[in-house]
Write an enzyme that holds these catalytic residues in place. Sequence first.
Site, PDB file in Angstrom:
ATOM      1  N   ASN A 179      33.502  18.037 158.818  1.00  0.00           N
ATOM      2  CA  ASN A 179      33.603  17.491 157.462  1.00  0.00           C
ATOM      3  C   ASN A 179      32.278  16.864 157.034  1.00  0.00           C
ATOM      4  O   ASN A 179      31.857  16.978 155.897  1.00  0.00           O
ATOM      5  CB  ASN A 179      34.715  16.452 157.375  1.00  0.00           C
ATOM      6  CG  ASN A 179      36.095  17.093 157.525  1.00  0.00           C
ATOM      7  OD1 ASN A 179      36.962  16.580 158.192  1.00  0.00           O
ATOM      8  ND2 ASN A 179      36.272  18.281 156.939  1.00  0.00           N
ATOM      9  N   CYS A 180      31.609  16.210 157.983  1.00  0.00           N
ATOM     10  CA  CYS A 180      30.349  15.541 157.620  1.00  0.00           C
ATOM     11  C   CYS A 180      29.134  16.471 157.719  1.00  0.00           C
ATOM     12  O   CYS A 180      28.116  16.241 157.078  1.00  0.00           O
ATOM     13  CB  CYS A 180      30.152  14.281 158.453  1.00  0.00           C
ATOM     14  SG  CYS A 180      30.563  14.464 160.193  1.00  0.00           S
ATOM     15  N   TYR A 181      29.246  17.510 158.554  1.00  0.00           N
ATOM     16  CA  TYR A 181      28.144  18.490 158.709  1.00  0.00           C
ATOM     17  C   TYR A 181      28.712  19.893 158.474  1.00  0.00           C
ATOM     18  O   TYR A 181      29.090  20.581 159.420  1.00  0.00           O
ATOM     19  CB  TYR A 181      27.537  18.376 160.104  1.00  0.00           C
ATOM     20  CG  TYR A 181      26.805  17.074 160.348  1.00  0.00           C
ATOM     21  CD1 TYR A 181      25.509  16.907 159.868  1.00  0.00           C
ATOM     22  CD2 TYR A 181      27.401  16.041 161.070  1.00  0.00           C
ATOM     23  CE1 TYR A 181      24.829  15.716 160.088  1.00  0.00           C
ATOM     24  CE2 TYR A 181      26.726  14.857 161.303  1.00  0.00           C
ATOM     25  CZ  TYR A 181      25.440  14.690 160.805  1.00  0.00           C
ATOM     26  OH  TYR A 181      24.766  13.524 161.018  1.00  0.00           O
TER      27      TYR A 181
END
Lengths: 404, 137
Positions: free
Chosen positions: A139-141
């Site tokens: 989700n973050c990368y």
Amino acid sequence: MSFKRTYAEINEKIKKGQAVVVTAEEVIGLVEQKGVAEVAREVDVVTTGTFGPMCSSGVFLNFGHPKPRIRMKKVWLNGVAAYAGIAAVDAYLGATELPDNDPENKHGPGRFLYGGGHVIEDLVARRPVRLEATAYPTNCYPRRRIETTITLDEINEAILFNPRNAYQNYNVAVNRSNKTIYTYLGMLKPNLGNASYSSAGQLSPLLNDPYFRTIGIGTRIFLGGGVGYVAWHGTQHSPCGTRGENGVPLGGAGTLAVVGNLKQMKPEWLRGTSLTGYGVSLTVGLGIPIPILDEEMLRYTAVRDEEIFAPLIDYSEDFPQGRPGNLGLVSYAELKSGQIMIEGKVVPTNPMSSYPAARKIAQILKEWIQKGEFLLTEPVALLPSADSGIKLNSLVERNGVNGK
Amino acid sequence: MVNQKVVLKFSAALVEQPIIYRLIKNYDLMVNIIKAEINPRREGSLIMELSGQPDNFQSGISFLEGLGVVVEPLSQTVVRDEERCSHCGACTVVCPVGALYMNRPSMEVGFDNEKCLVCGLCVSYCPLKAMDVKWGD
């Protein structure tokens, strides 16, 4: 009367441009002329140097974050894999890593034209390097892949961190078999056809401070043409082996882990290296200043090639099979004469590490100190020495997790 | 006695002919082939050491040139990149004729081009890739 000199006193003289600095080669002649006591009082610092293939070398890199972001899982630089099992866009590129498709030794002795050491040299030479990375999305990368070109000046960090450099003495390699072999000490001709050695001898850093009285954690050094530091003792640091009466180990002993900012180093002193039939490496330029704190330190730095001995090791059977023992000891003076005697046979010698380059490094370091650009550092902590009880373990093979 | 290292360049048609045989048999020359790149129906090149009596040597060269072989003296064919060479000395073990040698006590590597056979062993062996072959011209 014994005399003492402190790091602070030496640095005061360096700052005023008054420090007396000589190389580990020059100090030998001085001592022959004037004796230890007089030269110890005259000379503040003795500089050392070495320039040879040092396989346990590599660089930590931070590439910066692209948009959108990627948590790099696999990384290649000019086709050579770097270890990415650390934070998102960090990687460690090792000197001996090969391109995935390198023929290795599959068709006779490989040539090993390109690898990690060469990528490091390319980076330092400011040549653009191709970066490829793959990842699984989070989700973050979110990103799965990136391909771009980087240069040393654009990436955030490039920290040379070499876990095992500057070996204190080393084996002399010979070949008792009847066929040519290729080793990390170069080509070895059959039937004791040559003897290959790799040490700067009397100029080599750890041979001039055999018990690590001044070279310790935090020692500022010449590294790859720039400034670096001793980070720790190196891997396989083995200070408890046999020593001569002068304290100099009679074989491979101490090692250093060293660190420095790659961005201020020079390609002349970090060279990608191809060892036929063996692999790739990085030839590292490393020099260490030794403060003359007392007569004892001066005596150590005045050590001559005639007084440094290395073991002759057979690399056809004894070394690969891990058998102990050697074919005798030989001095660096004998090795540098061009031939030695082994079992009644005259054997030509050849170096793998550059003595002229070692001399030049000691000279450059001497000039830095004379100009007041380079101050000495007292170690934050000393390295384990002959009284440490360190013993090198072999790798034991066991079945199963709990073994038997 | 004349003794010279020469580079011969053949056209594709000439590769099919026994030129070296005639050179030896008809001109009484001694031939030591150092390197040859000869392939059927393609241009070829050959590096050799050629020695014999001066008049035979000249006639032999004229014979080769008459056939259309380009003959050039071999000179400066292995070159050292002085920037790249660190004078480590590793090459001195592979050079078969001592053209690469250690100067003592400076421990710098000397390179004697006169002795060099252009075998190329140092080129592939040099750990820093400081040696290179420059062909004929």
